[in-house]
Design a protein around this motif. Structure first.
Motif, short mmCIF file in Angstrom:
data_model
loop_
_atom_site.label_atom_id
_atom_site.label_comp_id
_atom_site.label_asym_id
_atom_site.label_seq_id
_atom_site.Cartn_x
_atom_site.Cartn_y
_atom_site.Cartn_z
N ALA A 178 1.13 -1.27 0.17
CA ALA A 178 0.24 0.01 -0.06
C ALA A 178 0.75 1.40 -0.12
O ALA A 178 2.24 1.17 0.68
N LYS A 179 0.48 2.35 -0.80
CA LYS A 179 1.30 3.57 -0.90
C LYS A 179 1.15 3.78 1.00
O LYS A 179 0.10 4.71 1.16
N PRO A 180 2.16 4.55 1.22
CA PRO A 180 2.43 5.63 2.04
C PRO A 180 1.56 6.90 2.15
O PRO A 180 1.94 7.32 1.31
N ARG A 181 0.89 7.27 3.06
CA ARG A 181 0.67 8.60 3.18
C ARG A 181 0.99 9.37 3.78
O ARG A 181 1.12 10.64 4.20
N THR A 182 1.87 9.07 5.23
CA THR A 182 2.82 9.97 5.63
C THR A 182 3.95 9.53 6.00
O THR A 182 5.08 7.94 5.71
N PRO A 183 4.80 10.49 6.56
CA PRO A 183 6.60 9.57 6.50
C PRO A 183 6.49 8.34 7.30
O PRO A 183 7.34 7.48 7.58
N ALA A 184 5.21 8.41 8.49
CA ALA A 184 5.36 7.47 9.44
C ALA A 184 5.14 5.95 8.61
O ALA A 184 5.21 4.72 9.56
N ASP A 185 4.56 6.06 7.91
CA ASP A 185 4.49 4.65 7.11
C ASP A 185 4.85 3.90 6.57
O ASP A 185 5.46 2.97 6.08
N LEU A 186 6.41 5.28 6.33
CA LEU A 186 7.39 3.99 5.59
C LEU A 186 8.14 3.31 6.74
O LEU A 186 8.77 2.33 6.33
N LYS A 187 7.74 3.15 7.88
CA LYS A 187 8.49 2.13 8.91
C LYS A 187 8.35 0.40 8.59
O LYS A 187 8.50 -0.84 8.71
N ALA A 188 6.26 0.54 7.42
CA ALA A 188 5.91 -0.71 6.66
C ALA A 188 6.21 -1.09 5.71
O ALA A 188 6.26 -1.99 4.97
N HIS A 189 7.30 -0.19 4.74
CA HIS A 189 7.88 -0.33 3.79
C HIS A 189 9.51 -0.51 3.68
O HIS A 189 9.97 -0.72 4.96
N ARG A 190 9.91 -1.50 2.93
CA ARG A 190 11.61 -1.34 2.44
C ARG A 190 12.27 -0.32 2.20
O ARG A 190 11.46 0.34 1.02
N CYS A 191 12.63 0.30 2.55
CA CYS A 191 13.71 1.28 1.84
C CYS A 191 15.10 1.25 1.50
O CYS A 191 15.63 -0.31 2.37
N ILE A 192 14.91 2.00 -0.10
CA ILE A 192 16.68 1.76 -0.56
C ILE A 192 17.82 2.63 -0.16
O ILE A 192 17.69 3.77 0.28
N ARG A 193 17.97 2.20 0.92
CA ARG A 193 19.28 2.95 2.21
C ARG A 193 20.34 4.11 1.23
O ARG A 193 21.25 3.29 0.66
N SER A 194 20.64 5.07 1.84
CA SER A 194 21.33 6.14 0.68
C SER A 194 22.95 6.23 3.00
O SER A 194 22.31 6.83 3.68
N ARG A 195 23.70 5.79 2.13
CA ARG A 195 24.89 6.11 2.94
C ARG A 195 25.73 7.24 2.29
O ARG A 195 25.83 7.49 1.13
N MET A 196 26.11 8.28 3.22
CA MET A 196 26.69 9.29 2.77
C MET A 196 28.45 9.65 2.52
O MET A 196 28.81 8.21 2.55
N PRO A 197 28.74 10.40 2.38
CA PRO A 197 30.38 10.20 2.35
C PRO A 197 31.12 9.60 3.61
O PRO A 197 32.03 9.69 3.56
N SER A 198 30.33 10.61 4.72
CA SER A 198 30.72 10.50 5.16
C SER A 198 31.19 8.34 6.39
O SER A 198 31.39 8.38 6.96
N GLY A 199 30.44 8.07 5.78
CA GLY A 199 29.54 6.74 5.95
C GLY A 199 28.62 7.04 6.43
O GLY A 199 27.97 5.20 7.08
N GLN A 200 27.83 7.35 7.58
CA GLN A 200 26.95 7.03 7.80
C GLN A 200 25.29 7.68 6.63
O GLN A 200 25.13 7.10 5.55
N ILE A 201 24.74 6.53 7.78
CA ILE A 201 23.23 6.38 7.03
C ILE A 201 22.00 7.73 6.99
O ILE A 201 21.94 8.05 7.83
#
Length: 324
Positions: A178-201
């Motif tokens: 189901a499409k998320p309606r609020t950012p909180a809904d993203l907790k139920a989704h698979r996210c493609i995580r982004s690593r910054m140059p510092s190494g942090q997510i």
């Protein structure tokens, strides 16, 4: 090599900056052997070793570090004096070193091409990297980044449209989730995580009606390059968070679908930025003029609503992670 008459000093600073003779030689457009001879000749006259050299690495000695710290400001003053004299020339020439994120470089390339076509005696050395650097310390004439991450002590020249970030996923992914309606809904989704140059997510940032939210989503893959994130999103591995500039082609083609659009307000666009010096080199001044002409031409072609939107005050910066 730079025609400052202080070739050995330029050689030492370049090797210290690039942490190697080969990279420094490429920067100064000389052979590695010539550069090594210049540094060795200076060391011989001074009677002190400036660099530790091994087959795998080059690093400053204690004396070398002190020498670089003392010489750098003086040489910067000499360069500026030469640039001031050179700026009187009517025809821009020489090399401009510019640091940029990869995404910003892709967007600014049409302007850089137009600049070189207009000024054939100019050369550009464009270095792309994710980390936000001190362009003065690293020896660059200017940088190109999103306006919100430009250091406050720099002069910024706006370029391009205001930009927004977008959360997108493939039609196949949304057929299964189901499409998320609020950012909180993203907790139920698979996210493609982004690593910054510092190494942090990187935490995804959202804002609506004064409410700011940061999400560190979970997912099966972590990447550090936008094109790879797009490829993973197209394959249905999860949702990704990128600029509209990166995802617009997929949105038009229908290969990606956007969600949470009302949670991603616009940001100021790209800027060329440079140190606030009294005199600007002729080549950099010519590039600034080209950017301003390009921006003005875009404004004249833009619809009225878009022009009015550009006058709205920019949102406060949330994170410098967006530099790329």
């Amino acid at each position: 090599m730079k025609t400052s008459g202080l070739l050995e000093l330029e050689a030492v600073l370049a090797v210290a900056r690039r942490r190697g003779f080969r990279a420094a030689a490429d920067e100064l457009s000389v052979s590695t052997s010539a550069l090594s001879h210049s540094v060795a000749a200076l060391e011989a006259r001074m009677g002190v070793r400036l660099f530790h050299r091994t087959t795998r690495s080059v690093s400053l000695t204690e004396a070398g570090a002190q020498f670089v710290a003392n010489v750098s400001p003086a040489l910067a003053t000499i360069r500026e004096a030469l640039e001031q004299a050179g700026s009187l020339a009517q025809t821009p020439s020489g090399t401009l070193r510019i640091n940029s994120s990869v995404g910003a470089a892709r967007q600014v390339m049409p302007v850089l091409i137009a600049f070189l076509q207009r000024h054939p005696q100019m050369q550009l050395d464009l270095v792309t990297e994710g980390r936000l650097i001190d362009i003065v310390v690293e020896g660059f004439d200017a940088g190109i980044r999103l306006a919100e991450v430009v250091p406050q002590d720099m002069i910024a020249v706006p370029f391009g449209d205001r930009q927004r970030f977008a959360v997108v996923g493939s039609p196949d992914y949304f057929a299964r989730h189901a499409k998320p309606r609020t950012p909180a809904d993203l907790k139920a989704h698979r996210c493609i995580r982004s690593r910054m140059p510092s190494g942090q997510i990187y935490q995804w940032e959202f804002e609506r009606r004064g409410q700011t939210v940061r999400i560190d989503g979970a997912g099966a893959i972590t990447l550090d390059e936008p094109n790879l994130m797009l490829e993973a999103a197209r394959a249905g591995l999860g949702l990704t968070y990128l600029t509209e500039w990166n995802v617009n082609a997929d949105l038009r083609a229908g290969t990606l679908v956007r969600v949470l659009e009302d949670w991603t307000p616009p940001l100021d666009g790209l800027c060329l930025y440079y140190p606030g010096r009294r005199h600007v080199p002729a080549g950099l001044r010519a590039l600034i003029d080209t950017i301003r002409e390009y921006a003005e031409a875009k404004r004249e072609r833009a619809p009225v609503k878009r022009a009015l939107a550009a006058k709205k005050p920019a949102r406060k910066t949330v994170s410098k992670a967006r530099a790329r």
